[in-house]
Design an enzyme around this catalytic site. Structure first.
Site, PDB file in Angstrom:
ATOM      1  N   ILE A 154      29.948 -42.838   1.467  1.00  0.00           N
ATOM      2  CA  ILE A 154      30.052 -44.273   1.187  1.00  0.00           C
ATOM      3  C   ILE A 154      31.014 -44.538   0.035  1.00  0.00           C
ATOM      4  CG2 ILE A 154      28.096 -44.418  -0.431  1.00  0.00           C
ATOM      5  CD1 ILE A 154      29.107 -46.994   2.279  1.00  0.00           C
ATOM      6  N   SER A 204      30.291 -36.041  -9.830  1.00  0.00           N
ATOM      7  CA  SER A 204      29.651 -35.701  -8.567  1.00  0.00           C
ATOM      8  C   SER A 204      29.374 -34.215  -8.524  1.00  0.00           C
ATOM      9  CB  SER A 204      30.548 -36.101  -7.389  1.00  0.00           C
ATOM     10  OG  SER A 204      29.916 -35.815  -6.158  1.00  0.00           O
ATOM     11  N   ARG A 205      28.233 -33.848  -7.990  1.00  0.00           N
ATOM     12  CA  ARG A 205      27.894 -32.424  -7.882  1.00  0.00           C
ATOM     13  C   ARG A 205      28.611 -31.761  -6.708  1.00  0.00           C
ATOM     14  NH1 ARG A 205      23.913 -30.909 -11.245  1.00  0.00           N
ATOM     15  NH2 ARG A 205      22.595 -32.521 -12.169  1.00  0.00           N
ATOM     16  N   LYS A 229      23.012 -49.684  -2.490  1.00  0.00           N
ATOM     17  CA  LYS A 229      21.716 -49.874  -1.848  1.00  0.00           C
ATOM     18  C   LYS A 229      21.224 -48.550  -1.252  1.00  0.00           C
ATOM     19  CE  LYS A 229      22.660 -49.267   2.571  1.00  0.00           C
ATOM     20  NZ  LYS A 229      21.931 -48.327   3.419  1.00  0.00           N
ATOM     21  N   ASP A 243      17.004 -46.586   5.556  1.00  0.00           N
ATOM     22  CA  ASP A 243      18.278 -46.587   4.839  1.00  0.00           C
ATOM     23  C   ASP A 243      19.258 -47.564   5.494  1.00  0.00           C
ATOM     24  OD1 ASP A 243      20.156 -45.144   2.789  1.00  0.00           O
ATOM     25  OD2 ASP A 243      21.234 -45.098   4.695  1.00  0.00           O
TER      26      ASP A 243
END
Length: 308
Positions: A15, A37-38, A91, A169
């Site tokens: 996303i 970010s991992r 979201k 989701d």
């Protein structure tokens, strides 16, 4: 024009790549200062593994967009607020109602903006639908949100874990539209279909009503292949309104209505910039409340195991 807001982004997943990063890059309201970010990286800016590392790197950050799974949002959101940053929540805004309430209180105390974003509300047909329905008597509502989880969430195990919400989701997108265009409503019953090897549902059948007794039914299913379905049908005393393709198409009594071009995430980031510059917050928890009620009141039905 005001100086661009220096924003960091946490969670370089699908996303973020599809929506957040392109919109930030094209908007005069923002400068992307860093990402954390991992599992992913983004060229052209400093990259970090974690939000604390990004905060320690400074970069003059003023805001942060949190795009990691909802189970990780509270800790990251609180750290950003305590660092004096404005916070944009993808979201669903978190894994529980209570934790988002705590974030909202922390944002008020720190004097920063908190934005619980609902991108589907910014689909082209949603606001025209809300205006047309205002004041009209609604007789019935049916919602069908059916898609192929293997296409939209390949290999994403977090959505099947506790707090990942499963089919809610995407289903929460439908609820975010419904709570925006309809009078307030509440859950009367639900059936949640849960794969025997997972914690979260793959399908849900929800029954709602409002103070006037209007029947509202929503069916969410992640097992649909072929054409995908994202439709809301509202029967009124003056005709039938249908929002389809997730709110991108609006028809009234079968006639297409003229709409502006799609700009969901541009609308979100425009709104966030306005909130930051006015010192306000926007935290609407109604869509997540309906999801929580479904888990609280719904009947669980075990179905066949799901494998990606």
């Amino acid at each position: 024009m005001a100086n661009p807001i220096r924003i960091g982004l946490v969670g370089v997943g699908k996303i973020a790549r599809d929506q957040h990063l392109p919109v930030i890059g094209a908007s005069p309201d923002y400068t992307l200062a860093a990402v954390a970010s991992r599992q992913g990286t983004y060229d052209g800016v400093p990259n970090y593994r974690t939000l604390p590392e990004m905060l320690a790197g400074r970069h003059g950050l003023e805001a942060v967009a949190l795009c990691q799974p909802p189970q990780a949002r509270f800790e990251a959101g609180l750290a950003a607020i305590e660092a004096g940053l404005h916070v944009f929540l993808e979201k669903p805004p978190g894994a529980s109602l209570a934790e988002i309430g705590l974030l909202a209180a922390a944002a008020r105390a720190r004097g920063v903006s908190l934005f619980a974003s609902w991108h589907s509300r910014y689909a082209s047909g949603v606001e025209p639908a809300r205006r047309w329905l205002a004041g009209r008597r609604i007789r019935a509502v049916s919602i069908a949100w059916m898609e192929d989880v293997r296409h939209w969430h390949p290999g994403q195990d977090w959505i099947w874990e506790t707090g990942g919400m499963g089919v809610f989701d995407p289903g929460i997108n439908a609820l975010s539209i419904a709570t925006h265009i309809l009078p307030p409503f509440f859950l009367t019953g639900a059936t949640l279909s849960v794969p025997e090897n997972r914690q979260a549902p793959i399908a849900a059948d929800l029954r709602f009503t409002d103070a006037a007794g209007t029947p509202i039914r929503a069916v969410f299913d992640w097992r649909q292949t072929g054409p995908q379905t994202w439709d809301i049908r509202v029967e009124t005393e003056d005709g039938v309104l249908v929002l389809s393709r997730g709110g991108a198409v609006l028809t009234i009594d079968g006639r297409d209505q003229p709409l502006p071009p799609e700009a969901e995430y541009r609308g979100l980031y425009d709104r966030f910039a306005a909130l930051v510059r006015s010192g306000a917050s926007e935290v609407d928890l109604n869509p997540l409340t309906h999801v929580a009620d479904a888990f609280l009141r719904g009947e669980r039905r075990l179905v066949e195991a799901f494998t990606d």
